[in-house]
Design an enzyme around this catalytic site. Sequence first.
Site, PDB file in Angstrom:
ATOM      1  N   ALA A 125      66.679  53.197  89.820  1.00 19.61           N
ATOM      2  CA  ALA A 125      67.861  52.323  89.711  1.00 19.61           C
ATOM      3  C   ALA A 125      67.406  50.911  90.049  1.00 19.61           C
ATOM      4  O   ALA A 125      67.528  50.462  91.179  1.00 19.61           O
ATOM      5  CB  ALA A 125      68.967  52.799  90.647  1.00 19.61           C
ATOM      6  N   ALA A 126      66.873  50.203  89.053  1.00 22.67           N
ATOM      7  CA  ALA A 126      66.000  49.060  89.318  1.00 22.67           C
ATOM      8  C   ALA A 126      66.684  47.698  89.402  1.00 22.67           C
ATOM      9  O   ALA A 126      66.180  46.803  90.077  1.00 22.67           O
ATOM     10  CB  ALA A 126      64.900  49.003  88.253  1.00 22.67           C
ATOM     11  N   ALA A 127      67.787  47.480  88.690  1.00 23.05           N
ATOM     12  CA  ALA A 127      68.392  46.136  88.668  1.00 23.05           C
ATOM     13  C   ALA A 127      68.916  45.747  90.055  1.00 23.05           C
ATOM     14  O   ALA A 127      69.338  46.617  90.814  1.00 23.05           O
ATOM     15  CB  ALA A 127      69.519  46.090  87.639  1.00 23.05           C
ATOM     16  N   PRO A 128      68.858  44.462  90.377  1.00 25.42           N
ATOM     17  CA  PRO A 128      68.443  43.329  89.539  1.00 25.42           C
ATOM     18  C   PRO A 128      66.938  43.083  89.490  1.00 25.42           C
ATOM     19  O   PRO A 128      66.494  42.170  88.808  1.00 25.42           O
ATOM     20  CB  PRO A 128      69.152  42.142  90.201  1.00 25.42           C
ATOM     21  CG  PRO A 128      69.217  42.516  91.651  1.00 25.42           C
ATOM     22  CD  PRO A 128      69.427  44.014  91.676  1.00 25.42           C
ATOM     23  N   GLY A 129      66.138  43.867  90.228  1.00 22.79           N
ATOM     24  CA  GLY A 129      64.694  43.752  90.105  1.00 22.79           C
ATOM     25  C   GLY A 129      63.938  43.419  91.365  1.00 22.79           C
ATOM     26  O   GLY A 129      62.713  43.279  91.340  1.00 22.79           O
ATOM     27  N   ASP A 176      70.906  57.278  82.309  1.00 22.75           N
ATOM     28  CA  ASP A 176      71.394  57.914  83.522  1.00 22.75           C
ATOM     29  C   ASP A 176      70.167  58.516  84.209  1.00 22.75           C
ATOM     30  O   ASP A 176      69.403  59.270  83.596  1.00 22.75           O
ATOM     31  CB  ASP A 176      72.406  59.006  83.146  1.00 22.75           C
ATOM     32  CG  ASP A 176      73.057  59.651  84.360  1.00 22.75           C
ATOM     33  OD1 ASP A 176      72.335  59.934  85.340  1.00 22.75           O
ATOM     34  OD2 ASP A 176      74.271  59.910  84.319  1.00 22.75           O
ATOM     35  N   CYS A 247      72.062  51.535 100.711  1.00 23.06           N
ATOM     36  CA  CYS A 247      72.560  50.457 101.580  1.00 23.06           C
ATOM     37  C   CYS A 247      73.885  50.902 102.197  1.00 23.06           C
ATOM     38  O   CYS A 247      74.817  50.112 102.332  1.00 23.06           O
ATOM     39  CB  CYS A 247      72.707  49.146 100.811  1.00 23.06           C
ATOM     40  SG  CYS A 247      73.803  49.226  99.391  1.00 23.06           S
TER      41      CYS A 247
END
Length: 479
Positions: A125-129, A176, A247
């Site tokens: 789940a990479a965004a925003p990077g 997904d 988080c």
Amino acid sequence: MAQHTVYFPDAFLTQMREAMPSTLSFDDFLAACQRPLRRSIRVNTLKISVADFLQLTAPYGWTLTPIPWCEEGFWIERDNEDALPLGSTAEHLSGLFYIQEASSMLPVAALFADGNAPQRVMDVAAAPGSKTTQIAARMNNEGAILANEFSASRVKVLHANISRCGISNVALTHFDGRVFGAALPEMFDAILLDAPCSGEGVVRKDPDALKNWSPESNQEIAATQRELIDSAFHALRPGGTLVYSTCTLNREENEAVCLWLKETYPDAVEFLPLGDLFPGANKALTEEGFLHVFPQIYDCEGFFVARLRKTQAIPVLPAPKYKVGNFPFSPVKDREAGQIRQAAAGVGLNWDGNLRLWQRDKELWLFPVGIEALIGKVRFSRLGIKLAETHNKGYRWQHEAVIALASPDNVNAFELTPQEAEEWYRGRDVYPQAAPVADDVLVTFQHQPIGLAKRIGSRLKNSYPRELVRDGKLFTGNA
């Protein structure tokens, strides 16, 4: 520091009292949540060393406090925060640092702890990077990273941050995260699952983060997290490392998810304790060896990090039924690749054996070799970096390739003044006092590549991508 009013549901406070260890003060927790979050940045060591960055920014009077778990990370204080946004500084525009919350640097620190040196990594789940770019820096742009993002609108932001930071070893997908266990079984040396969560730890940044909170939503989110970690575990090779992070602060979405995985695969899951990750890590250590970071411990966002090893193979999942489609690229033949490499070197673009040339019609691309094993198994949103477009007179070199590959020491590099660099970022042509000799000019500022220009008489024709052009006040202070 000013206080702000955080919304706390009563049921949330009850849950936190139960989750918090007796060694911590609940009053300190509430007080920490009411304080605005400290700003923090991470130096992009693909572009500049920490020592050189500190020397470069010393005249600004920034107060930079080291973050214990990330050698490149600093809390930052500036005398006049409103005078110039951090994102409008020259150093940010050229990719020298990333604005990243301190606690979100923890998962990547855990992924590379104890000398772990994975060659193929997935960021589920990479965004925003922030974490993808941190992983790439730790890998020194070697190997390969699959950066996935389920939200279509966030894939564009992810790519923009990867490009700004000069990263070349990443492939982007838009799926997904639950598909990867079946689609790419045992393909990764390391996986980061920074899971979607209820966000209980971000109230210092967003006082209304808990407006839609409920115990029931925690349960629903945890069910999705279990499916995601199961999929990620299938995609991990035996002996590989998985880092699970959120988080949020409740045990249901954190410890319980990891314990569920161990109960499901008791002979294949080994928890790797994080008590030695950095000095003081034991303050957040759980009995399982995870880090459960309440915001008052290190004065940062609330966070959770677990590290585990896959000790043996597990039964494979049924192969997915979807069709990937034909891969539209073909490898460039060696002789032609040599000619392209020579032409690229002429404008200061060089690459090593970690990247290989591929072609699609008139487009030339560089793909990380480590991702080739995945071709035909998943559909990519974007792969590697676009090097050039061919035309009758040669090559039209692409901006992202310049940022990732250019050497500022090239003979045709031309250093701009601060005023000229600001004009460049505004998308305007530049009229230097002494024009360069070459027709293709590698434009630099602070000895960093910021683009490629065509010399037309005494003018440097701007090629900065329109979508990146900046308005408003920039680093010289002129609007």
